[in-house]
Write a protein that holds these residues in place. Sequence first.
Motif, PDB file in Angstrom:
ATOM      1  N   ASP A   1     -23.526  -1.614  12.825  1.00 21.39           N
ATOM      2  CA  ASP A   1     -22.369  -0.867  12.319  1.00 21.39           C
ATOM      3  C   ASP A   1     -21.082  -1.498  12.845  1.00 21.39           C
ATOM      4  O   ASP A   1     -20.135  -1.742  12.116  1.00 21.39           O
TER       5      ASP A   1
ATOM      6  N   ARG B   1     -16.489   1.952   9.400  1.00 21.70           N
ATOM      7  CA  ARG B   1     -17.047   0.882   8.569  1.00 21.70           C
ATOM      8  C   ARG B   1     -17.029   1.289   7.101  1.00 21.70           C
ATOM      9  O   ARG B   1     -16.556   0.555   6.236  1.00 21.70           O
TER      10      ARG B   1
ATOM     11  N   LEU C   1      -9.242  -2.769  -2.953  1.00 18.92           N
ATOM     12  CA  LEU C   1      -8.370  -3.952  -2.929  1.00 18.92           C
ATOM     13  C   LEU C   1      -8.894  -5.050  -3.844  1.00 18.92           C
ATOM     14  O   LEU C   1      -8.122  -5.726  -4.519  1.00 18.92           O
ATOM     15  N   GLU C   2     -10.208  -5.217  -3.869  1.00 13.81           N
ATOM     16  CA  GLU C   2     -10.770  -6.252  -4.752  1.00 13.81           C
ATOM     17  C   GLU C   2     -10.471  -5.925  -6.207  1.00 13.81           C
ATOM     18  O   GLU C   2     -10.149  -6.808  -6.996  1.00 13.81           O
ATOM     19  N   ASN C   3     -10.570  -4.654  -6.544  1.00 14.98           N
ATOM     20  CA  ASN C   3     -10.230  -4.266  -7.914  1.00 14.98           C
ATOM     21  C   ASN C   3      -8.755  -4.522  -8.196  1.00 14.98           C
ATOM     22  O   ASN C   3      -8.387  -4.982  -9.277  1.00 14.98           O
ATOM     23  N   ARG C   4      -7.933  -4.244  -7.188  1.00 10.39           N
ATOM     24  CA  ARG C   4      -6.512  -4.476  -7.389  1.00 10.39           C
ATOM     25  C   ARG C   4      -6.212  -5.950  -7.617  1.00 10.39           C
ATOM     26  O   ARG C   4      -5.400  -6.308  -8.466  1.00 10.39           O
TER      27      ARG C   4
ATOM     28  N   GLN D   1       0.836  -1.207   0.000  1.00  7.65           N
ATOM     29  CA  GLN D   1       0.000   0.000   0.000  1.00  7.65           C
ATOM     30  C   GLN D   1       0.866   1.250   0.000  1.00  7.65           C
ATOM     31  O   GLN D   1       1.917   1.278   0.644  1.00  7.65           O
TER      32      GLN D   1
ATOM     33  N   ARG E   1     -19.630   3.727  12.455  1.00  9.02           N
ATOM     34  CA  ARG E   1     -20.198   3.947  11.126  1.00  9.02           C
ATOM     35  C   ARG E   1     -19.124   4.442  10.152  1.00  9.02           C
ATOM     36  O   ARG E   1     -18.937   3.898   9.068  1.00  9.02           O
TER      37      ARG E   1
ATOM     38  N   MET F   1     -15.906  -6.507   7.994  1.00  9.92           N
ATOM     39  CA  MET F   1     -15.180  -5.900   6.874  1.00  9.92           C
ATOM     40  C   MET F   1     -13.684  -5.874   7.123  1.00  9.92           C
ATOM     41  O   MET F   1     -12.879  -6.134   6.240  1.00  9.92           O
TER      42      MET F   1
ATOM     43  N   MET G   1     -13.513   1.507   5.716  1.00  7.34           N
ATOM     44  CA  MET G   1     -13.017   0.146   5.464  1.00  7.34           C
ATOM     45  C   MET G   1     -13.632  -0.428   4.201  1.00  7.34           C
ATOM     46  O   MET G   1     -12.960  -1.090   3.414  1.00  7.34           O
ATOM     47  N   GLU G   2     -14.935  -0.198   4.026  1.00  7.95           N
ATOM     48  CA  GLU G   2     -15.601  -0.732   2.839  1.00  7.95           C
ATOM     49  C   GLU G   2     -14.954  -0.190   1.571  1.00  7.95           C
ATOM     50  O   GLU G   2     -14.710  -0.925   0.626  1.00  7.95           O
ATOM     51  N   ASN G   3     -14.656   1.108   1.589  1.00  8.73           N
ATOM     52  CA  ASN G   3     -14.045   1.695   0.398  1.00  8.73           C
ATOM     53  C   ASN G   3     -12.649   1.135   0.137  1.00  8.73           C
ATOM     54  O   ASN G   3     -12.271   0.883  -1.010  1.00  8.73           O
ATOM     55  N   LYS G   4     -11.905   0.920   1.204  1.00 14.44           N
ATOM     56  CA  LYS G   4     -10.580   0.320   1.036  1.00 14.44           C
ATOM     57  C   LYS G   4     -10.715  -1.102   0.494  1.00 14.44           C
ATOM     58  O   LYS G   4      -9.935  -1.552  -0.338  1.00 14.44           O
ATOM     59  N   PHE G   5     -11.729  -1.802   0.989  1.00 13.84           N
ATOM     60  CA  PHE G   5     -11.959  -3.175   0.544  1.00 13.84           C
ATOM     61  C   PHE G   5     -12.299  -3.225  -0.949  1.00 13.84           C
ATOM     62  O   PHE G   5     -11.768  -4.047  -1.705  1.00 13.84           O
ATOM     63  N   ILE G   6     -13.158  -2.320  -1.361  1.00  7.60           N
ATOM     64  CA  ILE G   6     -13.557  -2.267  -2.774  1.00  7.60           C
ATOM     65  C   ILE G   6     -12.329  -2.027  -3.663  1.00  7.60           C
ATOM     66  O   ILE G   6     -12.137  -2.690  -4.681  1.00  7.60           O
TER      67      ILE G   6
END
Lengths: 192, 192
Positions: free
Chosen positions: B121, A125, A135-138, A70, A122, B128, A128-133
């Motif tokens: 949350d 969360r 990473l999945e694309n990566r 990262q 919140r 996540m 984290m979700e945005n970071k996860f998204i």
Amino acid sequence: MDNLITHFNQYLPLNELEVEALGIRVIEKTIKRRQFILNKGDTCRHYSFVSSGLLRKYAIDKNGCEFNIQFATENQWIQDLGSFNNNTPSQFYIEAIEPSILFQLDKNSLLYLLQNFPKFDRNFRVIMENKFINLENRIFQNISLSAEEGYKKFLNEYPELYNRLPNTQIASYLGITPEFLSKVRRNISLKD
Amino acid sequence: MDNLITHFNQYLPLNELEVEALGIRVIEKTIKRRQFILNKGDTCRHYSFVSSGLLRKYAIDKNGCEFNIQFATENQWIQDLGSFNNNTPSQFYIEAIEPSILFQLDKNSLLYLLQNFPKFDRNFRVIMENKFINLENRIFQNISLSAEEGYKKFLNEYPELYNRLPNTQIASYLGITPEFLSKVRRNISLKD
DNA sequence: AATTTATCTTAACTTAGTTTAAGAAAATTT
DNA sequence: AAATTTTCTTAAACTAAGTTAAGATAAATT
């Protein structure tokens, strides 16, 4: 601490109480180029928000090669979450590529905020979700693209990093050797 | 719905109110082998919790090759989070590899739970985080390991999947061709 | 049980990416 | 400004992985 507040306000905006509770717990830390804020084997004790500068998180494989996991620039979080959450030795290093200013939260502070203000649950969360998204694309790019395609995509997605990172760091992020990246770059320039 | 409750109870356990609110919103869905719950171009409308069975999320690159992004078995969540959160067309397919039973939450239900019970949350944040930690490890493995090392690691980490997945699906997850995986497997067996 | 469909293997050939080594160019430090 | 360190490039030899094609095995469907 303005850009940290602004960062949270992108999600569910903080009220005065929350800003204050955050403000008295956040610690500003100035670090120099090449300085490490986490070493392999140590337990990660802080969430670090990059106010200015540029850092990288990397691991070293069994042959001694570094691989960048990262990059974190302005308004991004960087930490070893596994190590932080489970109090286990980190497998990662976190090093400043540029002199940087961080806002750090240690575990007690973070737990206090999470337990007293649900909004932090919140907000983290969603962060984290945005970071996860991402990473999945990566992952998809990593397993599906050639080195040349991956390099072009990197330049497209992170144009601001191109001027701030040596190519060898980009190669390490893509998972290729610097020599091969050089070949790839030559190939691209020949095409135009 | 027992294993969904049990799943949440691993984190911050749910109280009766929360269990009830969850129970009346969750929809049980039975799907057959080869059935799709998400197609590329569609917007992902549900969080899906796998009660039993096995699914995969995959994308298709510009040459028409499939790449598995995620497998989801018992007690795991699967969805396209980017599509779900932003109401954008999905780039992924989600397909059942085995006949499966899902518990699904649509957006309104999820928002209701998140807005009325902060514990969701919290719990989804931690869920996540764990998924994120796994993905970071996968990235590191993907850029640092050879195909043989990656395959061995996969068998070690997910031994239960070995018997449930054709090798071609594992190859697609690792980002190599089935033919080359065959070669790798032969090599491994020759060494013993 | 028979048929169809999907999966696995092998082999010959090609291509993408690595290794090693060495020199040139750039950036940092003194 | 000079010295040192890091980064970038090139090239030749090598290895890991992909491609194509074909036959064999196994699994799913009728």
